[in-house]
Motif scaffolding. Sequence first.
Motif, PDB file in Angstrom:
ATOM      1  N   ILE A 128      45.982  43.170  29.125  1.00  0.00           N
ATOM      2  CA  ILE A 128      44.555  43.248  29.427  1.00  0.00           C
ATOM      3  C   ILE A 128      44.469  43.506  30.912  1.00  0.00           C
ATOM      4  CG2 ILE A 128      42.557  42.034  29.540  1.00  0.00           C
ATOM      5  CD1 ILE A 128      43.367  40.339  26.974  1.00  0.00           C
ATOM      6  N   HIS A 129      43.707  44.197  31.155  1.00  0.00           N
ATOM      7  CA  HIS A 129      43.487  44.688  32.624  1.00  0.00           C
ATOM      8  C   HIS A 129      41.811  44.247  32.850  1.00  0.00           C
ATOM      9  CE1 HIS A 129      47.167  46.419  33.371  1.00  0.00           C
ATOM     10  NE2 HIS A 129      47.149  46.988  32.197  1.00  0.00           N
ATOM     11  N   SER A 130      41.389  44.445  34.165  1.00  0.00           N
ATOM     12  CA  SER A 130      39.819  44.236  34.421  1.00  0.00           C
ATOM     13  C   SER A 130      39.472  45.236  35.262  1.00  0.00           C
ATOM     14  CB  SER A 130      39.651  42.914  34.630  1.00  0.00           C
ATOM     15  OG  SER A 130      38.234  42.755  34.623  1.00  0.00           O
ATOM     16  N   ALA A 161      52.952  43.588  39.333  1.00  0.00           N
ATOM     17  CA  ALA A 161      52.473  44.195  40.468  1.00  0.00           C
ATOM     18  C   ALA A 161      50.835  44.338  40.284  1.00  0.00           C
ATOM     19  CB  ALA A 161      52.634  45.749  40.803  1.00  0.00           C
ATOM     20  N   HIS A 162      50.117  43.260  39.560  1.00  0.00           N
ATOM     21  CA  HIS A 162      48.752  42.923  39.569  1.00  0.00           C
ATOM     22  C   HIS A 162      47.891  43.388  40.738  1.00  0.00           C
ATOM     23  CE1 HIS A 162      44.999  41.133  38.610  1.00  0.00           C
ATOM     24  NE2 HIS A 162      45.254  39.850  39.316  1.00  0.00           N
ATOM     25  N   SER A 163      48.399  42.910  41.838  1.00  0.00           N
ATOM     26  CA  SER A 163      47.660  42.950  43.204  1.00  0.00           C
ATOM     27  C   SER A 163      47.953  44.611  43.587  1.00  0.00           C
ATOM     28  CB  SER A 163      48.097  41.860  44.059  1.00  0.00           C
ATOM     29  OG  SER A 163      49.494  42.118  44.566  1.00  0.00           O
ATOM     30  N   GLN A 164      48.541  45.182  42.958  1.00  0.00           N
ATOM     31  CA  GLN A 164      48.798  46.301  43.542  1.00  0.00           C
ATOM     32  C   GLN A 164      47.896  47.439  42.558  1.00  0.00           C
ATOM     33  OE1 GLN A 164      51.192  44.037  44.378  1.00  0.00           O
ATOM     34  NE2 GLN A 164      53.189  45.429  45.023  1.00  0.00           N
ATOM     35  N   MET A 165      47.462  46.944  41.666  1.00  0.00           N
ATOM     36  CA  MET A 165      46.737  47.755  40.582  1.00  0.00           C
ATOM     37  C   MET A 165      45.289  48.022  41.354  1.00  0.00           C
ATOM     38  SD  MET A 165      46.458  47.564  36.594  1.00  0.00           S
ATOM     39  CE  MET A 165      45.321  48.339  35.769  1.00  0.00           C
ATOM     40  N   THR A 166      45.593  48.647  42.387  1.00  0.00           N
ATOM     41  CA  THR A 166      44.000  48.863  43.021  1.00  0.00           C
ATOM     42  C   THR A 166      43.821  50.157  43.348  1.00  0.00           C
ATOM     43  OG1 THR A 166      44.980  48.856  45.273  1.00  0.00           O
ATOM     44  CG2 THR A 166      44.132  46.772  44.021  1.00  0.00           C
ATOM     45  N   PHE A 182      39.529  47.181  42.134  1.00  0.00           N
ATOM     46  CA  PHE A 182      40.513  46.251  41.840  1.00  0.00           C
ATOM     47  C   PHE A 182      40.873  45.900  40.384  1.00  0.00           C
ATOM     48  CE2 PHE A 182      38.602  44.338  45.883  1.00  0.00           C
ATOM     49  CZ  PHE A 182      39.730  44.431  46.485  1.00  0.00           C
ATOM     50  N   CYS A 183      41.752  45.763  40.024  1.00  0.00           N
ATOM     51  CA  CYS A 183      42.163  44.983  38.612  1.00  0.00           C
ATOM     52  C   CYS A 183      41.980  43.473  38.587  1.00  0.00           C
ATOM     53  CB  CYS A 183      43.525  45.306  38.127  1.00  0.00           C
ATOM     54  SG  CYS A 183      44.076  44.312  36.516  1.00  0.00           S
ATOM     55  N   ALA A 184      41.038  42.745  38.036  1.00  0.00           N
ATOM     56  CA  ALA A 184      40.825  41.499  38.351  1.00  0.00           C
ATOM     57  C   ALA A 184      41.404  40.542  37.112  1.00  0.00           C
ATOM     58  CB  ALA A 184      39.258  41.386  38.128  1.00  0.00           C
ATOM     59  N   GLU A 185      42.029  41.047  36.358  1.00  0.00           N
ATOM     60  CA  GLU A 185      42.647  40.341  35.318  1.00  0.00           C
ATOM     61  C   GLU A 185      44.294  40.512  35.290  1.00  0.00           C
ATOM     62  OE1 GLU A 185      42.805  37.559  33.348  1.00  0.00           O
ATOM     63  OE2 GLU A 185      41.167  38.241  32.414  1.00  0.00           O
ATOM     64  N   PHE A 186      44.808  39.141  35.647  1.00  0.00           N
ATOM     65  CA  PHE A 186      46.247  39.263  35.707  1.00  0.00           C
ATOM     66  C   PHE A 186      47.046  40.113  34.961  1.00  0.00           C
ATOM     67  CE2 PHE A 186      50.415  37.204  35.427  1.00  0.00           C
ATOM     68  CZ  PHE A 186      51.037  37.521  36.512  1.00  0.00           C
ATOM     69  N   CYS A 187      47.785  40.791  35.121  1.00  0.00           N
ATOM     70  CA  CYS A 187      48.488  41.807  34.158  1.00  0.00           C
ATOM     71  C   CYS A 187      50.016  41.942  34.646  1.00  0.00           C
ATOM     72  CB  CYS A 187      47.899  43.013  34.185  1.00  0.00           C
ATOM     73  SG  CYS A 187      47.771  43.830  35.721  1.00  0.00           S
ATOM     74  N   GLY A 188      50.499  41.099  35.161  1.00  0.00           N
ATOM     75  CA  GLY A 188      51.934  41.248  35.614  1.00  0.00           C
ATOM     76  C   GLY A 188      52.255  41.254  36.794  1.00  0.00           C
TER      77      GLY A 188
HETATM   78 CU   LIG Z   1      45.836  43.112  36.806  1.00  0.00          CU
END
Ligand SMILES: [Cu+2]
Lengths: 562, 313
Positions: B142-144, B185-190, B177-183
């Motif tokens: 799940i991403h957001s 590199a979550h914070s790089q999923m921008t 931004f990706c707002a749902e924690f997804c693993g």
């Molecule tokens: Cu994410």
Amino acid sequence: MSDITAGAYEYSRTPSIGAVDNYLTHGRTLRSWLVTTDHKRIGILYALSITVFFFIGAIAMAIVRLDLITPAPDLVSDDTYNKLFTLHGIVMVWFFLIPSIPATFGNFMLPLMIGAKDVAFPRLNLTSWYLFVIGALFTIGCIVAGGVDTGWTFYTPYSSQYSHGFVIPAAAGVFITGFSSILTGLNFITTIHSLRTPGMHWFRLPLFVWAMYTTSAVMILATPVLAMTLLLMSAERFFGIPIFDPARGGDPLLFQHLFWFYSHPAVYIMILPAMGVVSEIFTCYARRRIFGYSFMVYCMVGIAVVGFFVWGHHMFVAGQSPFANLVFSFMSFVVAVPSAIKVFNWTATLYRGQITFESPFLYCLGFLWLFTFGGLTGLVLATVPLDVHLTDTYFVVAHFHYIMVGGSVSAFFAALHYWWPKITGRMYDEAWARFAAILMFFGFNLTFFPQFIMGYAGMPRRYHAYAPEFQIFHVLSTAGAAVLGAAYALPALYLLWSLRRGERAGPNPWCATGLEWQTESPPPRDNFRTPPVVVAAPYQYHSETHGPDYQHRDIERAQGTV
Amino acid sequence: MEIGNLFAEASQNAGVVDLDFLVLTIISMAIFLLVFTLVLVFCIRYRRGSNAKRGRLPEIMRREIEAGWTAGTVFLALFIFWWAVAAPAALQGQPAPALKIHIYAKQWMWQVEHPNGAREINTLHLPVGTPVHLLMTSQDVIHSFYVPAFRAKHDVLPDRIVELEFLPTKIGTFHLFCAEFCGTAHSQMTGQVIVMRQEDYAHWREVQPQSETLAAEGAALFHSLGCSGCHDPASAVHAPDLRGVFGHIVQLQGGRQVVADEAYVRDSILLPDKDIVAGFAPIMPSFSNVVNNGQIESLIAYIRSLSPQESAQ
Ligand SMILES: [Cu+2]
Ligand SMILES: [Cu+2]
């Protein structure tokens, strides 16, 4: 003891006869602690265990906050970062906050407050502690083995299929600890039903006891759902049984529904006990009966019940139907009402009081401020269009820390300072304690207030790297965390000091009215030398016809049993 | 460049959300001030030993006041709720021949596909003043999808198509931004959302490498992987002819029907046993270990190009 008004003080003036024979001196070996069935000792076992966990969780967050000083992900690796905030969440929620007030002060004080010798099932009580420890060992094992990176929420399908962390040991730890909550809840409810001393009617119970009662009910009803959720998640991860995996016909949202069905009520497991503590302390230091006792009780029951019907407000953007969003939003506004009434009633309790500002009261004022603030921002989040923007940002992080740390942890420290003389028989240094309370309040606000602002600006939570415009807020937040850390460490020092050097407290240093103050400090093994009888409602700090005066306090101090 | 601007409002909805927030903040501050003024006044006036009047509480203070603020709080809560529901409802019914854009989320990138097949990664070009309708799905966890400047967010779920609508009102570059924690590199999923004038967008879209190139790649794969061995109309194997499948209704075994969209085609290739076309034997092998994501995209583009009106969209 004849009644719990004036006569109570009569009793407390007599020198404490059995200073040697108390629950602490009743067996001095390690073994006597490890096989104890004394609720007071079990409370202390819990207190020691959760203190260890509090510091583990705090250290994890300290590293995270240091890393967040700069936008670049520089101090630790991405995976380590994810493991650290996961560790912080799991440890702080399940190994500190949930057991914090109920398992320590609840265990210690509940039987005393209702005039009982012990809880209903003393051995079950010890079993709860061992379950807690076994759960804790799994969690520590998981940390040592390399950690887990799912966040404390364990969302599927990430946790069940993609994460490389030690998900199952972590879930097992939480699962086992859950049984400790359930058994404690069961024990408390039975105790309150069956072991009240003569005259202790339901509506003469101190509000802390009501808080324990409602908390226990929530624990018993909600925690099994958590157990089930974690089992299903582990079944999918371990055996590949498709429950949440949509590719094989599972439902990815089911997990969230189940998880929040527990985890929203869990917020009330953390806040109801805090409300109980605050009611005890406000009345004591304002020398005033609680304003609207029966409303306070109904509010707690109301919170416990309605708290079960708001879980969907965690899922406004998860893909739930708009109608469900509306209903959950509505219920969230409804659950705010009893909390607001409690805040008003505490405020009204101060009216016409004789207020003194000892450290427990200062902590409670801090609670009132932070809890009210957290609650009001909760209204913002209950509003669907606002939540769409704010969920999964630092706004939410700030909001729930205001409630769970600003609220519950402040109340925990208030309780610690209020009951410390009772538990240990010693007074701590009041000046240091006031200083720590004030420091904690400012440290807390400096840490979390900036998070509201950056959250509204769109800073997502659980981000290791972030956009440079958010840096200023992170720097402030980290600075605040340093202050907060100091404020948490201070009590450890002066409280330890008080154990050796502190003045003897005497049975009732605060001139409080609860039954727990009508016995020696520390209490004897069986709590009361003569079973107390209750003849009036709690909080008789002044007579029906007059406002509170304070003379007896000074007499009390002068004649103190030091 | 709007990215440095913390509170940029760049969609029609943003102003509404901010107004909501403002009103709620004012109400909250009023309550907060009320409570803490009282606390402060009481703490000073009724500090120990002060000579303020004490005595018992007036009767009215007990019943009426209690009932009064209970009713007051209930009323206020209901009012805020009603007001918050009413505000966005007024926005609904936007006249919308919306621009439909597909978003594919995966660990840890955003893939975007525009209606003419133009693709991009971690950037989303949009025309200003045109309602946008995103159709989003995730290939793994799940991403957001979150654009703070639009005050818009929606979780992106695997195997489900979720929708998000908004109307960009401001030209500029905004955070995605990706707002749902997804693993890891979550914070790089921008990424960036670039809102342009409508004609700039049209021009930008035209000069992008079209999906025709992808489709050509796909055609080559279709042969080299042996798909054509079964699916070629001339083949001896009994397999469906893929011409005209995309975008149309497919009858499945067991009586169900689906529209052959991207997810369906992807599943047909990776999980052929999941949905069996009515009238065919389940002999198609899974290609999940054979093709990578890029190749699947090419195959999908090729199959899409076999349905003329779809690819021309
Ligand atoms: Cu994410
Ligand atoms: Cu993501």
